[in-house]
Design a protein around this motif. Sequence first.
Motif, PDB file in Angstrom:
ATOM      1  N   ALA A 115     108.758 -46.974  19.142  1.00 37.41           N
ATOM      2  CA  ALA A 115     108.783 -47.281  20.573  1.00 37.41           C
ATOM      3  C   ALA A 115     109.984 -46.614  21.218  1.00 37.41           C
ATOM      4  O   ALA A 115     110.902 -46.138  20.542  1.00 37.41           O
ATOM      5  N   LEU A 164     102.878 -50.668  27.579  1.00 36.70           N
ATOM      6  CA  LEU A 164     104.185 -51.121  28.035  1.00 36.70           C
ATOM      7  C   LEU A 164     104.395 -52.591  27.679  1.00 36.70           C
ATOM      8  O   LEU A 164     103.528 -53.431  27.914  1.00 36.70           O
ATOM      9  N   GLU A 184      98.621 -51.103  30.055  1.00 38.12           N
ATOM     10  CA  GLU A 184      98.050 -50.264  29.003  1.00 38.12           C
ATOM     11  C   GLU A 184      97.147 -49.228  29.649  1.00 38.12           C
ATOM     12  O   GLU A 184      96.320 -49.546  30.507  1.00 38.12           O
ATOM     13  N   SER A 212     108.244 -50.854  35.009  1.00 41.44           N
ATOM     14  CA  SER A 212     107.071 -50.251  34.371  1.00 41.44           C
ATOM     15  C   SER A 212     106.787 -48.862  34.899  1.00 41.44           C
ATOM     16  O   SER A 212     106.198 -48.029  34.202  1.00 41.44           O
ATOM     17  N   GLU A 242     103.349 -44.962  22.532  1.00 43.43           N
ATOM     18  CA  GLU A 242     102.310 -43.976  22.836  1.00 43.43           C
ATOM     19  C   GLU A 242     100.943 -44.499  22.402  1.00 43.43           C
ATOM     20  O   GLU A 242     100.750 -44.890  21.249  1.00 43.43           O
ATOM     21  N   THR A 243     100.000 -44.483  23.340  1.00 38.45           N
ATOM     22  CA  THR A 243      98.659 -44.979  23.045  1.00 38.45           C
ATOM     23  C   THR A 243      97.992 -44.172  21.937  1.00 38.45           C
ATOM     24  O   THR A 243      97.247 -44.712  21.113  1.00 38.45           O
ATOM     25  N   LYS A 286     111.756 -47.518  28.097  1.00 41.89           N
ATOM     26  CA  LYS A 286     111.330 -46.850  29.327  1.00 41.89           C
ATOM     27  C   LYS A 286     112.333 -47.098  30.446  1.00 41.89           C
ATOM     28  O   LYS A 286     112.788 -46.159  31.096  1.00 41.89           O
ATOM     29  N   SER A 300     108.045 -48.664  25.688  1.00 37.89           N
ATOM     30  CA  SER A 300     106.805 -47.890  25.707  1.00 37.89           C
ATOM     31  C   SER A 300     106.393 -47.466  24.300  1.00 37.89           C
ATOM     32  O   SER A 300     107.227 -47.038  23.492  1.00 37.89           O
ATOM     33  N   GLU A 309     100.222 -44.764  27.455  1.00 34.55           N
ATOM     34  CA  GLU A 309     101.205 -45.647  26.836  1.00 34.55           C
ATOM     35  C   GLU A 309     100.819 -47.113  26.991  1.00 34.55           C
ATOM     36  O   GLU A 309     100.032 -47.482  27.864  1.00 34.55           O
TER      37      GLU A 309
END
Length: 428
Positions: free
Chosen positions: A190, A164, A158, A325, A207-208, A193, A205, A162
Amino acid sequence: MSEEREENQKQGTAEEEEYSFLQETVKDEQATWKRGWSVLWKTAVKGLIFGVAACAAFYIMKPWLDTSLHKENEKVTIPEDEEQDETDQVEETEEPDTELVYPALTLDNYKELLRAVYQVAAESNKCVAEVGAVRAEENWENASFDTANSVSGTIVWENAVEVLVLAPARIARDAQSLSVTFSDGIKYPAALKKQDLNLGLAVFSVETGRLSDTTRNQIQTAVLGNSNIMGRGDPVIVLGKQFGYAGGVGYGIVSSTRNRISVADGEYRIISTDIAAADGGSGVLFNTNGEVIGIVDQKMSSQGSMNLVTAYAISDIKSYIEELSNGKAIPYLGINGVDVTEAVSEEQGIPKGVYVREIEVDSPAMQAGIQNGDVIIEMNKGTVSTISGMNKILMECKVGEQIRIRGKRQGASGYVDMDFDITVGSKE
């Protein structure tokens, strides 16, 4: 006359110089004080305006800066665990001279124990997530909580860009859209990735910037433990969709750590438990410290153990998690092999190395000319004696890189040397 005038001028000049220390300039002190305060006030106002502008600019630009800097500089790093001697046997100890006296356990003790285990499970659940998919042929309107097309996974990374999530890759097959539901029950769009269809795992992934404050405060990144030190009888907790529905929790013990699953180019330890599981279940296996020690995917289980939770031992796949990742493909050749031990070599007359049991169709190994029955003895100038050793060398290679494999092939008069130039591929 002119001489007298010059003499008078010199005397005047001398007198001025002599009494020059008495000359003073009268200043208006009140006006000077006002001007000083005016300058000070203007400077303070300018400084305040500049500070406010700088703060506003920083607040506006911070998300962009975080995203840009993290995209360029941050790399996911997952340290590998040290190998431990494998054993499923409990070490024998000398019996004590005196008889051990154990305290009597009551129902309250049992309840307290269950509460303690559940507290670990509740905290560990913060790093568990559900990856869902929508496919064209599915009737999403009638999908219930139990029948939703999803698999369980765990948050492995994190940052400001993003979040993961590692989960079984099968959920992404033919998916029109993907989503991740975190432990707070909120669902977010999501994206896939990277995936490795050889091992059957993928990283998704989110998006934060899309996450709400509630979700940010609720979720946490998993601590990947050391599965090498897990042994038979150790208590474990499984969370996820292992029973066929999301949000499940189960307790049990490790029944074995000796079993392995063979896939192309390697084999991986699996942790077997005594916890019941549904066909096709998925989840995350934890130790009692709340550390992830396994990734559950019942699709990889053999028919005999399909109804008991089995998981990839996390220590064996940490390098894979790191590569996926970081958006990198996993190196792939397509060789299904078995170790030629010293005993087998002497008995069967087969050279020591990795015996090629099967070559996958259209794989890089097939294209290079490697055949069933060949024995791999060297890869990329590294000696190969076991399938796990071959896998370790392969993981140090890059997709698209050309490497040389040395092997032996049985001919009319025995085994002969063979060299193969092979381009490392990937299976996505």
